[in-house]
Design an enzyme around this catalytic site. Structure first.
Site, PDB file in Angstrom:
ATOM      1  N   GLU A   1       1.763   0.448  -4.924  1.00 56.18           N
ATOM      2  CA  GLU A   1       1.429   1.596  -5.556  1.00 56.18           C
ATOM      3  C   GLU A   1       2.425   2.642  -5.520  1.00 56.18           C
ATOM      4  O   GLU A   1       2.904   3.013  -4.335  1.00 56.18           O
ATOM      5  CB  GLU A   1       0.255   2.171  -4.574  1.00 56.18           C
TER       6      GLU A   1
ATOM      7  N   ASP B   1       0.813  -1.003   0.089  1.00 53.26           N
ATOM      8  CA  ASP B   1      -0.034   0.051   0.109  1.00 53.26           C
ATOM      9  C   ASP B   1       1.027   1.187   0.152  1.00 53.26           C
ATOM     10  O   ASP B   1       1.796   1.393   0.655  1.00 53.26           O
ATOM     11  CB  ASP B   1      -0.858  -0.003   1.069  1.00 53.26           C
TER      12      ASP B   1
END
Length: 714
Positions: free
Chosen positions: A483, A446
């Site tokens: 990400e 993340d």
């Protein structure tokens, strides 16, 4: 006299701060050193002096100089806090970087505790028999050596619980605080996540039958380019599945119910080509009580009686949203412990055993398992927050600060600082634990861009070094991706070279492609919700959003097609295509709205096979035509990769009407609609046709048709 005292006298004497020559009087004559001596160790005070002499610590010099008056230092609260925040991490990394054991270490004779807390004054471990309540069985004082506090206890501690009492200066309060915290290296927890469980992950009692041999049962993975990922939330998967035993619904064990509706569906997905199951956060997170009996629920029967357009359904859900059983899980408390609410019993070691059963069951139906890891932030901070752990153990070290000394919150809240040595080490150790002790097959990071590139490369190399003979798993098959957004305080390498899309080129670490997403859907997650994209009606079926007129919308559609084609060609920087202006350009020469290159990837290399048709200014609006050529036996040039098909044509038609597209380059082939589409229950797609003599394709509205040329025709 030891080396540090010698350096102290050497540094302080020239500026006439020695008062009688004794160590104590030196500090008394210098309140700034008294401040640091009170909150840190002697070694850190000495290093600060060394930095001052060398002119390294500009922040300290600035604030000391501004507050100097009549030979005395009168530091304000803000100045003292900023001195602390600015200098502490670098000092700790310089003096107290540590690579030895941490957490609870089990041997045949004893259990030893190791806690890295170089700024602490006193550390005690309170040992409990039960997960909550009651008086401690024992209170053990840990001894400090070079910033690491350790204690040795009996083997009978296994199965008990403990919590640390850390007496440490916390600059947020400017006081010595007695903080109660879990072990940062916890591998088990109590049901309320307030105590750490002494759990030996190597215990045979915590291994499902056949666990040690699971490395030999993993689904085959020949190449990372074969990966196809399906995202799933553990609770969502089975919470309302009545084919699952009620005690298993919404938890790890639901994945062991081989005949449930959900598992049968996952089996079909695996047979269709899904290779990996990405599980949303499974570590210990805040927002959901581990004890299900404490959850509040809305009566679904009442909701069913309400009109479809009523606002009452949402109002009832909102009223209990902080006390129900649902949360995505991006509120990390402890990274290295499975979430208790997904276990049938959050007390004791059940979460460990059941998590392993889940991984084993998924591997055996043909799916590898990816964990969603959230190392970029923590849910709690400060000396009093019940979800704070790391900021109680070493205040000011684990969390990233801005120039005012405040915690950075660009990720959400409490950004972590992987540029600091022991933060990076904790991340690497945690990944190793999940890979070796839970045999997971990949990690999805993340907000990976908020982690340093150095950390990510170390993580990849560490995981890929694992072997079945030594570690029970083949680490070379573990895939990591995330990400790679570049924003906040880390943007443009603001805190060091970060793991952003452009910086990761060539590392073999995957990153999400927001360019193709935005081109397809329109706008961005932060733009107008009605802005259209390639597949949502831009120009071809306009909505009420003002895109700037028909001519502008058509140009936007053409540019979107370029972005999508670059993405379909693996987002490679050096892939050459014809853009909407009719120019031959590389992927890196196609730009987003702000001038950023669309393409940033360096591999894979098999892109000479990919070609786009319907390009340039004379294109048929809204249609993407891509061909992929495979090698032919006995024909020089491309190697043969696919034993079934030698040529593939993919046509994407997002328009509300059917289209015809003809290309001389695609004439005289033996193309036919893919067998999967021919056998589909979708009658519309079966109307897709190809005429070899003209190279003309017919594709129905809002349809993607795949045409293949079997090798038997060669």
């Amino acid at each position: 006299m030891n080396w540090f005292n010698q350096q102290l006298l050497h540094i302080i004497h020239p500026v006439s701060l020695i008062g009688g020559g004794s160590y104590g009087s030196i500090l008394q004559d210098c309140p700034v050193l008294l401040f640091f001596a009170a909150v840190l160790s002697t070694k850190i005070v000495l290093l600060i002096l060394l930095l001052l002499e060398l002119g390294v610590s500009f922040s300290i010099l600035k604030y000391i100089s501004s507050s100097y008056h009549n030979g005395f230092y009168d530091l304000s609260q803000r100045a003292m806090q900023q001195c602390y925040w600015f200098t502490l991490p670098g000092i700790l990394d310089e003096l107290f970087s540590y690579e030895g054991p941490l957490g609870a270490i089990f041997s045949e004779e004893a259990v030893t505790l190791h806690l890295w807390a170089p700024t602490a004054q006193v550390v005690r471990a309170c040992i409990y028999r039960d997960p909550s309540g009651g008086d401690p069985l024992d209170i053990v004082s840990l001894e400090e050596v070079n910033g690491v506090w350790s204690a040795r206890g009996p083997k009978s501690w296994e199965g008990c619980y403990y919590e640390y009492e850390v007496s440490v200066y916390h600059p947020s309060t400017l006081q010595i605080e007695k903080c109660t915290a879990n072990d940062p290296y916890a591998r088990g927890l109590s049901a309320d996540a307030r105590r750490t469980l002494f759990v030996n992950l190597n215990s045979d009692d915590l291994k499902p039958e056949g666990w040690d041999n699971l490395g030999d049962e993993k689904p085959a993975l020949l190449s990372f380019s074969d990966i196809s990922i399906y995202e799933l939330h553990i609770r969502d998967f089975s919470a309302n599945d009545h084919t699952v035993h009620p005690d298993f619904r919404g938890g790890y064990l639901a994945f062991t119910s081989q005949d449930s509706a959900g598992i049968l569906h996952l089996k079909r997905l695996c047979n269709a080509g899904i290779s990996h199951l990405h599980l949303l956060p499974t570590f210990q997170f805040a927002g959901v009580d581990d004890e299900k009996e404490k959850w509040k629920c809305v009566d679904s029967k009442i909701l069913e009686t309400l009109p479809p357009d009523s606002v009452e359904q949402q109002a009832q859900i909102m009223a209990i949203q902080d006390e129900d059983g649902y949360n995505w899980g991006y509120n990390p408390v402890l990274w290295g412990v499975p979430k208790g609410s997904y276990a049938s019993n959050p007390k004791g070691p059940w979460r460990t055993l059941e998590f392993r059963k889940m991984v084993q069951a998924l591997n055996r139906i043909g799916s590898r398992v990816v964990l969603d890891v959230v190392y970029n932030h923590l849910h709690g901070s400060g000396p009093f927050d019940e979800n704070s752990v790391l900021d109680k153990i070493v205040p000011g070290y684990y969390l990233r600060r801005n120039s005012d000394g405040c915690i950075e919150n660009s990720t959400c809240v409490n950004n972590t600082a992987s540029e600091h040595f022991m933060v990076e080490r904790l991340i690497l150790d945690d990944l190793l634990c999940w890979a070796v002790n839970y045999k997971v097959d990949g990690f999805r990071f993340d907000l990976m861009g908020h982690i340093m590139k150095r950390t990510m490369v170390k993580a990849k190399n560490l995981l890929h070094s694992l072997s079945k003979d030594r570690d029970g798993i083949d680490g070379s098959s573990i895939y990591i991706y995330g990400e790679g957004w570049d924003f906040g305080e880390v943007a443009k390498n603001g805190r060091g070279v970060n793991a952003s899309q452009f910086n990761l080129c060539g590392t073999g670490i995957g990153s999400f492609n927001d360019r193709i997403r935005d081109a397809m859907l329109g706008g961005s997650p932060f733009g107008p919700p009605l802005q259209q994209g390639f597949v949502t009606g831009l120009f071809l079926q306009p909505n009420d959003h003002d895109h700037g007129g028909e001519e502008v919308a058509e140009q936007m559609l053409a540019v979107s097609k370029d972005h999508i084609q670059v993405g379909m060609a693996a987002n490679l920087r050096d892939f050459v295509l014809t853009n909407c202006e009719g120019e031959e350009v590389k992927g890196s020469e196609v730009s987003t709205y702000d001038g950023t290159p669309v393409a940033y990837a360096a591999c894979p290399t098999e892109t000479t096979r990919v070609r786009f048709h319907n390009t340039g200014p004379s294109w048929v609006p809204g249609i993407i035509v891509m061909s992929i050529e495979d090698g032919h036996e006995g024909v020089p040039g491309l190697s043969q990769l696919d034993p079934v098909y030698s040529y593939i044509v993919v046509i994407i038609n997002p328009s509300p009407t059917g289209i015809k597209f003809a290309s001389p380059a695609l004439q005289a082939r033996t193309l036919q609609l893919h067998p999967v589409q021919l056998m589909s229950t979708d009658e519309v797609i079966k109307n897709s046709t190809y005429v070899a003599s003209s190279g003309c394709f017919t594709v129905p509205p809002r349809t993607t048709s795949v045409f293949v040329e079997p090798r038997e025709s060669e």
